[in-house]
Design an enzyme around this catalytic site. Structure first.
Site, PDB file in Angstrom:
ATOM      1  N   GLU A   9      15.839 -23.463 -10.504  1.00  0.00           N
ATOM      2  CA  GLU A   9      15.675 -21.641 -10.669  1.00  0.00           C
ATOM      3  C   GLU A   9      16.611 -20.444 -10.185  1.00  0.00           C
ATOM      4  O   GLU A   9      16.449 -19.824 -11.379  1.00  0.00           O
ATOM      5  CB  GLU A   9      14.743 -21.224  -8.656  1.00  0.00           C
ATOM      6  N   GLU A  28      17.416 -15.723 -18.161  1.00  0.00           N
ATOM      7  CA  GLU A  28      16.793 -14.690 -18.525  1.00  0.00           C
ATOM      8  C   GLU A  28      17.396 -13.097 -18.101  1.00  0.00           C
ATOM      9  O   GLU A  28      16.430 -12.276 -19.062  1.00  0.00           O
ATOM     10  CB  GLU A  28      15.201 -15.171 -17.955  1.00  0.00           C
ATOM     11  N   ASN A  87      -1.389   0.038   6.062  1.00  0.00           N
ATOM     12  CA  ASN A  87      -0.516  -0.596   5.633  1.00  0.00           C
ATOM     13  C   ASN A  87      -0.165  -1.754   6.174  1.00  0.00           C
ATOM     14  O   ASN A  87       0.720  -1.707   7.211  1.00  0.00           O
ATOM     15  CB  ASN A  87       1.114   0.382   4.416  1.00  0.00           C
ATOM     16  N   GLY A  88      -0.066  -2.912   5.950  1.00  0.00           N
ATOM     17  CA  GLY A  88       0.734  -4.045   7.051  1.00  0.00           C
ATOM     18  C   GLY A  88      -0.693  -5.405   7.666  1.00  0.00           C
ATOM     19  O   GLY A  88      -1.850  -5.005   6.983  1.00  0.00           O
ATOM     20  N   LYS A 142      16.781 -18.169 -13.460  1.00  0.00           N
ATOM     21  CA  LYS A 142      17.961 -16.812 -13.518  1.00  0.00           C
ATOM     22  C   LYS A 142      18.302 -16.298 -14.509  1.00  0.00           C
ATOM     23  O   LYS A 142      18.602 -15.113 -14.953  1.00  0.00           O
ATOM     24  CB  LYS A 142      17.887 -16.250 -11.670  1.00  0.00           C
ATOM     25  N   HIS A 193      24.968 -38.677 -17.442  1.00  0.00           N
ATOM     26  CA  HIS A 193      24.153 -40.004 -18.650  1.00  0.00           C
ATOM     27  C   HIS A 193      24.370 -38.478 -20.097  1.00  0.00           C
ATOM     28  O   HIS A 193      22.847 -39.411 -20.329  1.00  0.00           O
ATOM     29  CB  HIS A 193      23.142 -40.252 -17.972  1.00  0.00           C
ATOM     30  N   ARG A 238       3.607   1.067  -6.684  1.00  0.00           N
ATOM     31  CA  ARG A 238       3.694  -0.342  -5.780  1.00  0.00           C
ATOM     32  C   ARG A 238       2.619  -0.868  -6.044  1.00  0.00           C
ATOM     33  O   ARG A 238       2.909  -1.522  -5.973  1.00  0.00           O
ATOM     34  CB  ARG A 238       3.698   0.479  -4.570  1.00  0.00           C
ATOM     35  N   TRP A 258      -2.932  -2.363  -1.193  1.00  0.00           N
ATOM     36  CA  TRP A 258      -3.119  -3.221  -1.979  1.00  0.00           C
ATOM     37  C   TRP A 258      -3.381  -4.214  -0.936  1.00  0.00           C
ATOM     38  O   TRP A 258      -3.214  -4.953  -0.289  1.00  0.00           O
ATOM     39  CB  TRP A 258      -1.251  -3.582  -2.273  1.00  0.00           C
ATOM     40  N   CYS A 286       0.744  -1.732   0.055  1.00  0.00           N
ATOM     41  CA  CYS A 286      -0.199  -0.121  -0.011  1.00  0.00           C
ATOM     42  C   CYS A 286       0.735   1.197  -0.092  1.00  0.00           C
ATOM     43  O   CYS A 286       1.797   1.840   0.747  1.00  0.00           O
ATOM     44  CB  CYS A 286      -1.061   0.336   1.030  1.00  0.00           C
ATOM     45  N   LYS A 288       6.409  -9.648 -17.776  1.00  0.00           N
ATOM     46  CA  LYS A 288       5.780 -10.151 -16.673  1.00  0.00           C
ATOM     47  C   LYS A 288       4.698 -10.970 -16.128  1.00  0.00           C
ATOM     48  O   LYS A 288       5.423 -11.776 -15.424  1.00  0.00           O
ATOM     49  CB  LYS A 288       5.655  -8.862 -15.474  1.00  0.00           C
TER      50      LYS A 288
END
Ligand code: AGP
Length: 608
Positions: A481, A488, A100-101, A485, A504, A27, A74, A2, A603
């Site tokens: 992962e 990309e 916020n939170g 990263k 193998h 944000r 948010w 937020c 995205k």
């Protein structure tokens, strides 16, 4: 995350609040609102959706007043709607609050206030705060807020205004950021510097556990216990773009460094006592977990890699078979998905076309659908039977980092919840797991504190043509992962594989100087994984191991060792992923690439 704005001064507050909130739009949010005090009444204007809807509302009847607070929300508790938007007030409209939170004990407080006759008009935890402050209010807003927050638990930033005290704003910081801007005869408050940098460069940072009393003449800072705080004024030299990134050069590195707070936020309000977990939004019927024959996990990209970790921990602890299938594969197969199954669809955006299609297919075959997603109200959240929201806040960089870690935290919480439903956790065992989760933010901070070491390590990769990532079990999931990263954002070809698979075939590709990164945390396959390091080292590879601080053996085999604090092996992905995120980032910076918007990528892949 937020956005918060506050103003006390000689000017009309509304335009200043809106302007500040607009500068925080990056944000991400799904509703907005302001409260303005004209000296006698507090006027509230708020609306679901983007700021232009609020601006249109204000244009119809612009509120006058030179004290005000504003907010972009948010959504975490309660969907994005007009009535869930902030500010919220007590029934008499005496106290207005933005926040916020997360207030972790808001249900208990809601019940307690309800018993005293409070009635609520929203689904939010924020409204509870307005009632709480009104309940504590006698004749001083600062003292009322101080007493109220002693009853609220959680990670938040809170800003309040009283109809009876024009020209004054009171705010509290408990983890979620707050800063003060000092103007000439006016004072600003915001959740982030970009909101007010064009008005003043003189900034005061509010620290955790502090309460601030704001008037046009300036600000008084105290600890919640009442001790005065002297705070140095900072002169901010950033330009607007730098300010949006919090002073970081890119959103990606900012988001990597936000991860300790993201872990805290995603855990917040979901741990009960020392050994139990409560997941709002996940409502398995009685006996559902015990009747499960299978768990499906479906996702794409980084979310799929989070699912690979989930498979390991679900199978190990729940002893239920788990299949992790790329959504773009599952949707076109004729999978044997039956009603006594749970399908977990993982998606940061909640809008990935393949994941939505696979989720619908599973649901159509009678499987119960649980979403792990970062966006409240996303399509995936709306088609699912259960939703476990990650709380990473908006992830701006295309390369997913903080959302990935939040997905893992969601899977751990789900494991404890389902494990307890199955009776597979004793109180002591779940307490141990929860204690391990609670320590992750601090451990992640320690890993981030070593980022300089990773930056130096990255120098050896910038000229590489191929990089390999190895691991076994959850270490393989993390290797996947790390490889994505690297690909990309550095555009270096990279491949991840189970360490046992190397011989193998792929070993044929390893030659002198080939960088090979091995994630080396899982005790049960430690020696076998060391063998893979020795295999590639014998062919001249440049070997890097990600290992625990107290692993005295790794350095005997790997040319370089990247250290992480020791945690229970099942939790290690949350830490071992961070050096790999940083490695990819620093290599891409060295290669001069667009970090936040890498070529060819979006995205959210909302098309097939
Ligand atoms: C990861 O860094 C990429 N941005 C990409 O693989 C992403 O994870 C994938 O497209 C899935 O997105 P989602 O989580 O929003 O569904």
């Amino acid at each position: 995350m937020c956005g918060i704005m506050g103003y006390v001064g000689p000017a009309e507050a509304a335009p200043i609040l809106i302007d500040g909130l607009q500068r925080l739009e990056y944000r991400g949010y799904d509703s907005a609102g302001i409260a303005v005090h004209d000296g006698s009444v507090v006027t509230i204007r708020k609306a679901e959706g983007k700021l232009e809807r609020l601006v249109a509302l204000l244009a119809e009847s612009p509120p006058s007043g030179s004290t005000g607070i504003g907010h972009t929300r948010w959504a975490t508790h309660g969907p994005p709607t007009d009535f869930n938007a902030h500010p919220h007030t007590d029934p008499a409209g005496d106290i207005a609050v933005v926040h916020n939170g997360i207030i972790e004990n808001f249900l208990a407080l809601r019940e307690e206030l309800g018993e005293k006759g409070s009635r609520f008009t929203s689904d939010t935890d924020t409204e509870i705060l307005a009632h709480l402050i009104a309940d504590e209010y006698e004749e001083d807003l600062l003292e009322a807020v101080r007493r109220a927050v002693r009853r609220a638990e959680g990670a938040y930033a809170l800003v309040a205004m009283s109809r009876k005290e024009p020209g004054r704003i009171v705010a509290v910081r408990m983890i979620s950021p707050l800063i003060i801007g000092l103007g000439e005869g006016e004072t600003f408050l915001a959740s982030d510097i970009p909101a007010i940098l064009h008005r003043t460069r003189r900034i005061l940072v509010i620290e955790n556990g502090e309460i601030v009393d704001i008037t046009a003449d300036g600000v008084r800072i105290e600890t919640l216990a009442g001790a005065p705080v002297a705070r140095e004024t900072l002169e901010i030299s950033w330009n607007a773009e730098q300010a949006e990134k919090g002073g970081y050069p890119h959103f990606m590195i900012k988001e990597i460094f936000e991860q300790p707070d993201v872990i805290t936020e995603t855990l917040s309000g979901r741990i009960r006592g020392s050994s139990d977990v409560a997941l709002e939004g996940v409502g398995f019927p009685e006996g559902f977990v015990a009747g499960l024959d299978k768990i499906w996990i479906t996702a794409c990209g980084t979310a799929y890699h989070a699912g690979l970790v989930g498979k390991e921990i679900f199978e190990r602890k729940l002893r239920i078979p788990v299949d992790v299938v790329y959504a773009h594969e599952l949707r076109y197969r004729d999978p044997i998905i039956r009603p006594n199954s749970l399908t977990i669809a993982i998606s940061q955006s909640g809008e990935t076309a393949d994941t939505l299609a696979a989720a619908e297919l599973a649901k159509g075959r009678g499987s119960r659908l649980l979403a792990i997603t970062n966006v409240v109200g996303s399509t995936l959240s709306r088609i699912s039977d259960d939703v476990l929201y990650t709380r990473a806040g908006p992830e701006i960089a295309v390369a997913s980092t903080k959302a990935y870690l939040a997905m893992l935290i969601g899977e751990y919480l789900l494991t404890v919840r389902m494990g307890r439903d199955l009776g597979r956790y004793t109180d002591a065992e779940s307490a141990e797991m929860i204690d391990g989760l609670r320590h992750l933010p601090q451990a992640a901070e320690e890993v981030l504190g070593r980022s300089e070491d990773i930056a130096r390590l990255a120098e050896g990769f910038a000229g590489a043509d191929d990089v390999y990532f190895l691991g076994r079990g959850v270490d393989y999931a993390v290797a996947m992962e790390g490889s994505l990263k690297m690909k990309e954002i550095s555009y270096i070809h990279s491949e991840a594989m189970p360490a046992g698979e190397l011989k193998h075939g792929t070993l044929a590709l390893v030659t002198r100087g080939t960088p090979v990164v091995t994630v080396l945390t899982q005790r049960y396959v430690y020696d076998k994984t060391v063998s893979a390091i020795m295999e590639v080292k014998a062919r001249g590879a440049h070997t890097i191991a990600v290992a625990y601080d107290d692993d005295g053996n790794a350095a005997k085999h790997a040319d370089e060792v990247v250290r992480i604090p020791r945690v229970p092996d099942s939790l290690s992905p949350v830490l071992s992923a961070i050096p790999l995120q940083l490695l990819a980032y620093y290599v891409a910076v060295a290669r001069g690439h667009d970090i936040d918007q890498p070529r060819n990528l979006a995205k959210s892949v909302t098309v097939e």
